[in-house]
Write a protein that holds these residues in place. Structure first.
Motif, short mmCIF file in Angstrom:
data_model
loop_
_atom_site.label_atom_id
_atom_site.label_comp_id
_atom_site.label_asym_id
_atom_site.label_seq_id
_atom_site.Cartn_x
_atom_site.Cartn_y
_atom_site.Cartn_z
N PHE A 153 0.83 -1.20 0.00
CA PHE A 153 0.00 0.00 0.00
C PHE A 153 0.86 1.25 0.00
O PHE A 153 0.56 2.22 -0.70
CB PHE A 153 -0.94 0.02 1.21
CG PHE A 153 -1.78 1.26 1.27
CD1 PHE A 153 -2.93 1.37 0.50
CD2 PHE A 153 -1.40 2.34 2.07
CE1 PHE A 153 -3.69 2.53 0.54
CE2 PHE A 153 -2.16 3.50 2.10
CZ PHE A 153 -3.31 3.59 1.32
N GLU A 154 1.95 1.22 0.76
CA GLU A 154 2.84 2.37 0.84
C GLU A 154 3.39 2.73 -0.56
O GLU A 154 3.39 3.91 -0.95
CB GLU A 154 3.99 2.06 1.79
CG GLU A 154 4.93 3.21 2.04
CD GLU A 154 6.05 2.82 3.00
OE1 GLU A 154 7.19 3.19 2.72
OE2 GLU A 154 5.76 2.15 4.01
N ILE A 155 3.81 1.74 -1.31
CA ILE A 155 4.34 1.97 -2.66
C ILE A 155 3.23 2.44 -3.58
O ILE A 155 3.39 3.41 -4.33
CB ILE A 155 5.01 0.69 -3.20
CG1 ILE A 155 6.25 0.37 -2.38
CG2 ILE A 155 5.36 0.86 -4.68
CD1 ILE A 155 6.80 -1.02 -2.61
N ALA A 156 2.09 1.75 -3.55
CA ALA A 156 0.97 2.10 -4.44
C ALA A 156 0.48 3.52 -4.16
O ALA A 156 0.22 4.28 -5.11
CB ALA A 156 -0.17 1.11 -4.25
N ASP A 157 0.37 3.87 -2.91
CA ASP A 157 -0.12 5.20 -2.53
C ASP A 157 0.86 6.27 -2.99
O ASP A 157 0.46 7.32 -3.48
CB ASP A 157 -0.32 5.26 -1.00
CG ASP A 157 -1.10 6.48 -0.59
OD1 ASP A 157 -2.16 6.75 -1.20
OD2 ASP A 157 -0.66 7.16 0.35
N ARG A 158 2.15 6.01 -2.88
CA ARG A 158 3.17 6.96 -3.32
C ARG A 158 3.11 7.15 -4.85
O ARG A 158 3.23 8.26 -5.34
CB ARG A 158 4.56 6.46 -2.90
CG ARG A 158 5.67 7.48 -3.15
CD ARG A 158 6.99 7.00 -2.64
NE ARG A 158 7.46 5.89 -3.44
CZ ARG A 158 7.87 4.72 -2.95
NH1 ARG A 158 7.86 4.49 -1.67
NH2 ARG A 158 8.28 3.76 -3.77
N MET A 159 2.88 6.05 -5.58
CA MET A 159 2.81 6.13 -7.04
C MET A 159 1.56 6.87 -7.49
O MET A 159 1.57 7.61 -8.45
CB MET A 159 2.81 4.73 -7.65
CG MET A 159 4.06 3.92 -7.41
SD MET A 159 5.54 4.77 -7.94
CE MET A 159 5.20 4.95 -9.67
N TYR A 160 0.47 6.64 -6.78
CA TYR A 160 -0.83 7.20 -7.15
C TYR A 160 -0.87 8.67 -6.81
O TYR A 160 -1.33 9.50 -7.50
CB TYR A 160 -1.94 6.42 -6.45
CG TYR A 160 -3.32 6.78 -6.87
CD1 TYR A 160 -3.69 6.77 -8.21
CD2 TYR A 160 -4.29 7.13 -5.94
CE1 TYR A 160 -4.98 7.09 -8.60
CE2 TYR A 160 -5.57 7.44 -6.32
CZ TYR A 160 -5.92 7.42 -7.66
OH TYR A 160 -7.20 7.73 -8.04
#
Length: 75
Positions: free
Chosen positions: A68-75
Motif C-alpha cells: 500500500f505504501e508503494i501504491a499510494d506513493r505512485m498514485y
C-alpha cells in the motif's frame, strides 16, 4: 526500497481497482491493463512472494502495508 516500475504499476492498479470496485482479482488487473492472464498471474506470484500483496482462497488480492505504501506513493 528497490522495486521495478512494472511492479509499482501493478500495485498502483490494485489500489485504484480496490477503491473503484471494493475487491480485486487477477482477471480485473488483466482487463484493466490489457495484459494476458498468465502475465498477471506471474506478476501476482512475485508480488506475493516479496510481501507486497496477499491472495485469499477466493483469489481476492489485498495490498499489504508495504504494498500500500508503494501504491499510494505512485498514485
Amino acid at each position: 526500497m528497490n522495486i521495478r516500475e512494472s511492479a509499482e504499476n501493478y500495485l498502483e492498479t490494485i489500489l485504484i481497482l480496490g477503491e473503484r470496485k471494493g475487491s480485486v482479482r487477477s482477471i480485473d488487473i488483466a482487463n484493466e491493463l490489457n495484459f494476458s492472464k498468465p502475465s498477471v498471474s506471474v506478476a501476482m506470484k512475485n508480488l506475493r512472494k516479496n510481501g507486497y500483496i496477499t491472495i485469499d482462497e477466493g483469489g481476492f488480492i489485498t495490498l499489504t502495508d508495504a504494498g500500500f505504501e508503494i501504491a499510494d506513493r505512485m498514485y
